[in-house]
Design an enzyme around this catalytic site. Structure first.
Site: not given
Length: 242
Positions: A52, A93
């Site tokens: 991701s 993230k």
């Protein structure tokens, strides 16, 4: 009597060369071990389980994350956090919005905007828009809006937009800020702060001491090897002279 350095003594039978080599090893040990201790106190290693954050951080890569308080986090930082709504497991993230921000996507050029300011994101996977699906979010005070760099394959704040906090997580959920990639060897390097967020209020964060720590460890290793090598080299040189 020879006047060369290796034949001068300190009055106790030790040559200047042996004294210097011993000093080099001692200083090297201090730098080498001190660097590792310093790093262990400030950084913690993490393995990124998914892609991701690709291409910035590939799946399976090991990163070094600086232990920081959530209040120190700025836009553009890549953080390690854990939030029960997101699965209560460590995740990595990028912060694109902080409390009070209005985050939207996308402009006609396919860019993310923060408080109406377009943000260039050169770290994204692919050349498409900043998000394959448009969205708008107002980040509550004390919260962070988080996205992966691989926007087509990242379960991030966009998935949680209908939650009470509009997809954001509390600053207190942040455990650390990623400063460097440590593995695999071909990707080792310090994480650069994205300058595209620097014009926004609060600016961007400054890197932690990963570079001086690395230099201390490397310099220590060189001094230890150089000092340890003096004895064999000196003896070999003496035999050749003999």
């Amino acid at each position: 009597m020879s006047s060369s350095t290796e034949h001068r003594t300190d009055g106790r039978g030790r040559t200047t060369g042996s004294v210097l080599s011993g000093l080099a090893v001692a200083v090297g040990c201090v730098l080498f071990l001190g660097g590792f201790v310093w790093g262990a106190l400030i950084y913690r290693p993490y393995t990124v389980p998914t892609d991701s954050m690709s291409p910035t951080i590939a799946a399976g890569a090991r990163v070094l994350a600086e232990r920081v308080e959530g209040s120190e986090i700025r836009r553009g930082d890549v953080v390690v956090f854990k939030d029960s709504v997101w699965g209560d497991m460590p995740m990595v993230k990028r912060v694109v919005g902080v409390g009070g921000d209005k985050v939207t996507c996308c402009t006609k050029r396919g860019l993310l905007t923060v408080n109406g300011t377009s943000v260039e994101e050169p770290y994204l996977q692919g050349s498409g828009p900043a998000s394959p699906v448009g969205f708008k979010a107002k980040v509550p005070a004390g919260q962070l809006f988080l996205l992966g760099d691989h926007r087509n394959d990242s379960l991030d704040s966009r998935v949680h937009l209908t939650d009470g906090d509009h997809g954001s997580v509390p600053r207190s959920a942040v455990n650390a800020r990623v400063d460097a990639r440590a593995w695999p060897l071909g990707s080792v390097g310090v994480m650069q702060r994205p300058t595209s967020f620097s014009a926004l209020p609060g600016g961007i964060s400054q890197p932690g001491p990963v570079q001086p720590i690395t230099l201390a460890v490397a310099a220590g290793a060189v001094l230890i090897l150089a000092g340890a090598a003096y004895g064999p080299i000196a003896r070999r040189t003496a035999r050749k002279r003999g």
